[in-house]
Design a protein around this motif. Structure first.
Motif, short mmCIF file in Angstrom:
data_model
loop_
_atom_site.label_atom_id
_atom_site.label_comp_id
_atom_site.label_asym_id
_atom_site.label_seq_id
_atom_site.Cartn_x
_atom_site.Cartn_y
_atom_site.Cartn_z
N LEU A 1 0.85 -1.18 0.00
CA LEU A 1 0.00 0.00 0.00
C LEU A 1 0.88 1.24 0.00
O LEU A 1 1.77 1.37 0.83
N HIS A 2 0.66 2.10 -0.94
CA HIS A 2 1.41 3.35 -1.02
C HIS A 2 0.43 4.50 -0.89
O HIS A 2 -0.45 4.68 -1.73
N TYR A 3 0.57 5.24 0.19
CA TYR A 3 -0.36 6.33 0.49
C TYR A 3 0.45 7.48 1.06
O TYR A 3 1.10 7.33 2.09
N SER A 4 0.41 8.61 0.43
CA SER A 4 1.15 9.76 0.97
C SER A 4 0.29 10.49 1.99
O SER A 4 -0.93 10.43 1.97
N LEU A 5 0.97 11.21 2.87
CA LEU A 5 0.24 12.01 3.84
C LEU A 5 -0.49 13.15 3.15
O LEU A 5 -1.51 13.62 3.65
N ASP A 6 0.01 13.57 1.99
CA ASP A 6 -0.70 14.60 1.22
C ASP A 6 -2.09 14.09 0.82
O ASP A 6 -3.09 14.78 0.99
N VAL A 7 -2.12 12.89 0.28
CA VAL A 7 -3.39 12.30 -0.16
C VAL A 7 -4.29 12.05 1.05
O VAL A 7 -5.49 12.35 1.02
N SER B 1 -4.30 13.53 4.02
CA SER B 1 -4.82 14.78 4.59
C SER B 1 -5.91 15.37 3.70
O SER B 1 -6.90 15.91 4.19
N GLN B 2 -5.73 15.25 2.38
CA GLN B 2 -6.75 15.75 1.45
C GLN B 2 -8.06 14.98 1.62
O GLN B 2 -9.13 15.58 1.69
N LYS B 3 -7.98 13.65 1.69
CA LYS B 3 -9.19 12.83 1.84
C LYS B 3 -9.88 13.08 3.17
O LYS B 3 -11.10 13.00 3.26
N SER C 1 -5.16 19.31 7.45
CA SER C 1 -3.80 19.58 6.97
C SER C 1 -2.83 18.50 7.47
O SER C 1 -3.11 17.80 8.44
N LYS C 2 -1.69 18.40 6.78
CA LYS C 2 -0.64 17.48 7.24
C LYS C 2 -0.15 17.92 8.62
O LYS C 2 0.20 17.08 9.45
N LYS C 3 -0.16 19.22 8.86
CA LYS C 3 0.27 19.74 10.16
C LYS C 3 -0.60 19.15 11.28
O LYS C 3 -0.11 18.81 12.35
N THR C 4 -1.89 19.02 11.02
CA THR C 4 -2.81 18.44 12.01
C THR C 4 -2.47 16.97 12.25
O THR C 4 -2.45 16.51 13.40
N ILE C 5 -2.17 16.23 11.19
CA ILE C 5 -1.77 14.82 11.35
C ILE C 5 -0.51 14.73 12.19
O ILE C 5 -0.43 13.94 13.13
N TYR C 6 0.48 15.58 11.88
CA TYR C 6 1.75 15.54 12.62
C TYR C 6 1.61 16.06 14.05
O TYR C 6 2.44 15.77 14.90
N PHE C 7 0.54 16.79 14.34
CA PHE C 7 0.28 17.19 15.71
C PHE C 7 -0.01 15.97 16.58
O PHE C 7 0.41 15.89 17.73
N TYR C 8 -0.72 15.00 16.01
CA TYR C 8 -1.12 13.79 16.75
C TYR C 8 -0.14 12.63 16.58
O TYR C 8 -0.06 11.76 17.45
#
Length: 97
Positions: free
Chosen positions: A3-9, A11-13, A17-24
């Protein structure tokens, strides 16, 4: 493979924001580990609930085999089976047509 999934994709789905993901989560690996841990806990609790229900063994087998795939035992099929290695047994026992 895999499975290849970027954090960009991701966070968009999710609409965040990616910043929110990296907060957690410090990194992608921690996000994956947490996701797997949550799903395993869901499966464990689901299986325990099924086994505590004291169903007929055939109905227990149906619920465990299709757990997380289809909540209706009336619509079970090969496509919804979570444990494909049980399909031959289920066909022999006429659990599955």
């Amino acid at each position: 493979m895999g499975l290849h999934y970027s954090l960009d994709v991701l966070s968009q789905k999710l609409g965040i924001s990616k910043k929110t993901i990296y907060f957690y989560f410090q990194n992608k690996e921690m996000l994956i580990e947490h996701t797997i841990s949550v799903k395993l806990n869901e499966f464990e609790m689901g299986f325990k609930t099924i086994l505590k229900g004291r169903l007929h063994p055939i109905n227990e087998l149906k619920q465990i085999t299709f757990f997380g795939r289809d909540s209706s035992l009336r619509t079970i099929s090969e496509k919804t089976c979570a444990i494909p290695c049980l399909l031959p047994f289920m066909k022999r026992q006429k659990i599955l047509s």
